[in-house]
Write a protein that holds these residues in place. Structure first.
Motif, mmCIF file in Angstrom:
data_model
loop_
_atom_site.group_PDB
_atom_site.id
_atom_site.type_symbol
_atom_site.label_atom_id
_atom_site.label_comp_id
_atom_site.label_asym_id
_atom_site.label_seq_id
_atom_site.Cartn_x
_atom_site.Cartn_y
_atom_site.Cartn_z
ATOM 1 N N MET B 1 0.833 -1.211 0.000
ATOM 2 C CA MET B 1 0.000 0.000 0.000
ATOM 3 C C MET B 1 0.869 1.263 0.000
ATOM 4 N N LYS B 2 0.649 2.125 -0.955
ATOM 5 C CA LYS B 2 1.450 3.360 -1.036
ATOM 6 C C LYS B 2 1.062 4.340 0.067
ATOM 7 N N PRO B 3 2.007 5.182 0.464
ATOM 8 C CA PRO B 3 1.795 6.166 1.520
ATOM 9 C C PRO B 3 0.449 6.898 1.402
ATOM 10 N N LYS B 4 0.184 7.474 0.272
ATOM 11 C CA LYS B 4 -1.056 8.244 0.089
ATOM 12 C C LYS B 4 -2.280 7.388 0.399
ATOM 13 N N ASP B 5 -2.170 6.128 0.016
ATOM 14 C CA ASP B 5 -3.283 5.222 0.297
ATOM 15 C C ASP B 5 -3.537 5.089 1.790
ATOM 16 N N THR B 6 -2.453 4.875 2.529
ATOM 17 C CA THR B 6 -2.596 4.708 3.976
ATOM 18 C C THR B 6 -3.268 5.918 4.602
ATOM 19 N N GLU B 7 -2.753 7.071 4.295
ATOM 20 C CA GLU B 7 -3.341 8.295 4.852
ATOM 21 C C GLU B 7 -4.815 8.408 4.457
ATOM 22 N N ALA B 8 -5.086 8.155 3.196
ATOM 23 C CA ALA B 8 -6.467 8.258 2.708
ATOM 24 C C ALA B 8 -7.372 7.225 3.371
ATOM 25 N N GLU B 9 -6.828 6.016 3.562
ATOM 26 C CA GLU B 9 -7.617 4.964 4.210
ATOM 27 C C GLU B 9 -7.964 5.347 5.643
ATOM 28 N N ILE B 10 -6.991 5.902 6.325
ATOM 29 C CA ILE B 10 -7.232 6.330 7.705
ATOM 30 C C ILE B 10 -8.290 7.429 7.737
ATOM 31 N N LEU B 11 -8.165 8.386 6.841
ATOM 32 C CA LEU B 11 -9.142 9.481 6.798
ATOM 33 C C LEU B 11 -10.546 8.956 6.520
ATOM 34 N N LYS B 12 -10.630 8.024 5.604
ATOM 35 C CA LYS B 12 -11.938 7.481 5.241
ATOM 36 C C LYS B 12 -12.557 6.753 6.436
ATOM 37 N N ALA B 13 -11.738 5.940 7.075
ATOM 38 C CA ALA B 13 -12.227 5.193 8.246
ATOM 39 C C ALA B 13 -12.567 6.140 9.393
ATOM 40 N N ALA B 14 -11.740 7.167 9.566
ATOM 41 C CA ALA B 14 -11.977 8.141 10.644
ATOM 42 C C ALA B 14 -13.292 8.871 10.415
ATOM 43 N N GLU B 15 -13.526 9.235 9.189
ATOM 44 C CA GLU B 15 -14.770 9.930 8.857
ATOM 45 C C GLU B 15 -15.972 9.090 9.273
ATOM 46 N N GLN B 16 -15.955 7.842 8.877
ATOM 47 C CA GLN B 16 -17.063 6.947 9.232
ATOM 48 C C GLN B 16 -17.237 6.802 10.739
ATOM 49 N N GLU B 17 -16.122 6.516 11.396
ATOM 50 C CA GLU B 17 -16.180 6.291 12.848
ATOM 51 C C GLU B 17 -16.636 7.551 13.597
ATOM 52 N N PHE B 18 -16.077 8.685 13.256
ATOM 53 C CA PHE B 18 -16.453 9.931 13.941
ATOM 54 C C PHE B 18 -17.910 10.300 13.663
ATOM 55 N N MET B 19 -18.344 10.115 12.428
ATOM 56 C CA MET B 19 -19.725 10.457 12.070
ATOM 57 C C MET B 19 -20.713 9.549 12.806
ATOM 58 N N LEU B 20 -20.312 8.300 12.971
ATOM 59 C CA LEU B 20 -21.198 7.338 13.611
ATOM 60 C C LEU B 20 -21.234 7.488 15.122
ATOM 61 N N ARG B 21 -20.061 7.702 15.721
ATOM 62 C CA ARG B 21 -19.987 7.682 17.183
ATOM 63 C C ARG B 21 -19.631 9.008 17.842
ATOM 64 N N GLY B 22 -19.286 10.012 17.037
ATOM 65 C CA GLY B 22 -18.855 11.275 17.630
ATOM 66 C C GLY B 22 -17.445 11.173 18.165
ATOM 67 N N PHE B 23 -16.899 12.303 18.586
ATOM 68 C CA PHE B 23 -15.513 12.291 19.055
ATOM 69 C C PHE B 23 -15.327 11.370 20.261
ATOM 70 N N ASP B 24 -16.182 11.513 21.230
ATOM 71 C CA ASP B 24 -16.029 10.734 22.465
ATOM 72 C C ASP B 24 -16.255 9.238 22.256
ATOM 73 N N GLY B 25 -17.192 8.906 21.401
ATOM 74 C CA GLY B 25 -17.506 7.498 21.179
ATOM 75 C C GLY B 25 -16.512 6.792 20.271
ATOM 76 N N ALA B 26 -15.823 7.557 19.446
ATOM 77 C CA ALA B 26 -14.869 6.970 18.498
ATOM 78 C C ALA B 26 -13.617 6.467 19.203
ATOM 79 N N LYS B 27 -13.081 5.340 18.724
ATOM 80 C CA LYS B 27 -11.846 4.792 19.270
ATOM 81 C C LYS B 27 -10.805 4.765 18.167
ATOM 82 N N THR B 28 -9.610 5.235 18.477
ATOM 83 C CA THR B 28 -8.557 5.243 17.447
ATOM 84 C C THR B 28 -8.236 3.824 16.986
ATOM 85 N N ALA B 29 -8.345 2.866 17.887
ATOM 86 C CA ALA B 29 -8.079 1.470 17.508
ATOM 87 C C ALA B 29 -9.092 0.981 16.469
#
Lengths: 204, 204
Positions: B1-29
Motif C-alpha cells: 500500500m502506497k503512503p497516500k493510500d494509507t493516509e487516505a484509508e485512515i481518513l476514510k475510516a476516521a470519517e465513518q467512525e467519527f460520524m457514527l460515534r462522535g468524538f467521544d464514542g470513536a476509538k482510534t483502535a
DNA sequence: ATTATCTATAGATCTATAGATAATGC
DNA sequence: ATTATCTATAGATCTATAGATAATGC
C-alpha cells in the motif's frame, strides 16, 4: 444528608452531566463530584453508569413524547385555534427544555433499541391524537375552509419548525446577526413565525 | 500500500467512525482496524486523535456551510423559481449526506470554539447571499407579488424543514407509519411538502 | 441488623510513543 | 538517508467493587 437526598442529588447531577456531554462524554466521577458524594455512592445506588443513564434517558424520552400530546391534546377549541395553541404550547415547552431534543436525538441515534422499548408507550396515544386531528382537518377541508392536508406531514412541519432553532441556536446565532442577539426576543419572534407558517400552510 | 493510500484509508475510516460515534464514542483502535492499518500508523500520520478529528470536522463544516450557498446561489432565475430550486438542491444534498447535520450540530455544541474558527470563512459569503435575496424579496413585496418577509426568518424556515426529518428519521419513522416506510419515497414527498410550505409562506 | 458511606484499589480500556525493522527514492 | 510500518508497552483515565466503618431504625 438523608438517603433520599443522596439519590436525588446523584440523579440531578447525572441529568446535567448526561445532557451536556452525552453518555460517552459523561464521567461517573464528575457526576459524583457535582452531586457532592463520593464516587462509590453512585455505584451503590445505581450499580452501573449504564443503569443510571437509562433512568435519565427514559425520563427524558417520556417528557419529550408527552410534550406533543399535552400541547395539542386540548380539545374544545376550533381546529385553527387548537393548532395555534398547540404550536405555542409546544414551543413554550422547548423554551423551558432547550437542550432536550438534541440530547434525545443523539442518544436514540446511537442506541435505537432504547427507543423501541419506550416508544410503544406513547405511540398509541399519539396515533389517537393524530387520527382525531386528521378528522377535523378532513371535515374543514370538505367545507372548503382549508386545503386538504395529511396530519402527519403537518405535524412534522410543526415540530421541525419548533425544534430546529433550539438545537442549532449556537450555530445560527452568529449568522442571523441582530435578530438573534437577544435570545428571548428571538425565540418570541420564532414562535410567531412558526404559527404564521402553519396557518398559511393550510388556509385557503 | 502506497503512503497516500494509507493516509487516505485512515481518513476514510476516521470519517465513518467519527460520524457514527462522535468524538467521544470513536476509538482510534477501531479507526485503524477499519482502515486496515496498525494502530501506530494512525499516530504516525496524525499524531493525535484530536488532530485527526479536527481534520474531519473542518471538512464537514465547510461542506455543510457551502451546501446552502451552492443550493441558493443560483442567479438568473426569477425569485420564486430560485427559492424552489434552492430548497430542492439543498434537500438533495441532504439525501446524499443524511448524517452530516446531526454530526455537526453535536460536535459544535460540545466544542463551540471549533465553530468560531471556521465560521468567519462562510459568514461573509452567506451575508452576501442573504442581502441579495432580501433585495429581491423586498422588490417583489413592493410590487405586491408576495408578502413582506425577513430573509433570515425565511431561510431558517427552509433549513428547519429540510434538515429536521433527516436528523430524526429513526425516531419519526415508526410514528408516521406507512408514509415513512419507504425511505426514498418519504423524502421525495417531504421535499415537495417543504417547497409547498415556503411558497405558501410568501405568496399573496 | 440494616442501610449508607468512605477509602483504596483492581481491572478494563484507550491514547500515545519508543524502538526495531522493512520499504522507498535518490 | 528518509519514510513507512510493526510489535510491544507505558501511562492515563475511567468504571466498578471489596472491605471497613459510621449512621439509622427497630
Amino acid at each position: 444528608m438523608k438517603p433520599k437526598d443522596t439519590e436525588a442529588e446523584i440523579l440531578k447531577a447525572a441529568e446535567q452531566e448526561f445532557m451536556l456531554r452525552g453518555f460517552d462524554g459523561a464521567k461517573t466521577a464528575s457526576i459524583a463530584r457535582a452531586a457532592g458524594v463520593t464516587h462509590a455512592m453512585l455505584h451503590y445506588y445505581f450499580r452501573t453508569k449504564e443503569q443510571l443513564f437509562e433512568r435519565i434517558l427514559t425520563d427524558k424520552m417520556n417528557l419529550m413524547g408527552r410534550s406533543v400530546l399535552t400541547a395539542f391534546g386540548n380539545p374544545g377549541l376550533p381546529l385553527l385555534e387548537r393548532l395555534k395553541d398547540g404550536i405555542s404550547r409546544h414551543f413554550d415547552f422547548l423554551v423551558e427544555n432547550p437542550d432536550l431534543p438534541r440530547f434525545i436525538i443523539n442518544e436514540v441515534f446511537s442506541r435505537p433499541e432504547r427507543y423501541e422499548i419506550m416508544r410503544k408507550g406513547v405511540s398509541r396515544i399519539i396515533d389517537k391524537l393524530m387520527q382525531n386531528v386528521q378528522q377535523e382537518l378532513d371535515s374543514m377541508a370538505a367545507q372548503d375552509e382549508i386545503v386538504p392536508v395529511d396530519v402527519r406531514m403537518l405535524m412534522l412541519d410543526v415540530v421541525s419548525l419548533n425544534i430546529f432553532p433550539f438545537i442549532t441556536y449556537p450555530m445560527i446565532k452568529p449568522l442571523l446577526g441582530d435578530i438573534a442577539a437577544d435570545r428571548e426576543r428571538f425565540f418570541e419572534q420564532r414562535k410567531a413565525e412558526n404559527i404564521e407558517v402553519i396557518m398559511r400552510r393550510i388556509k385557503k
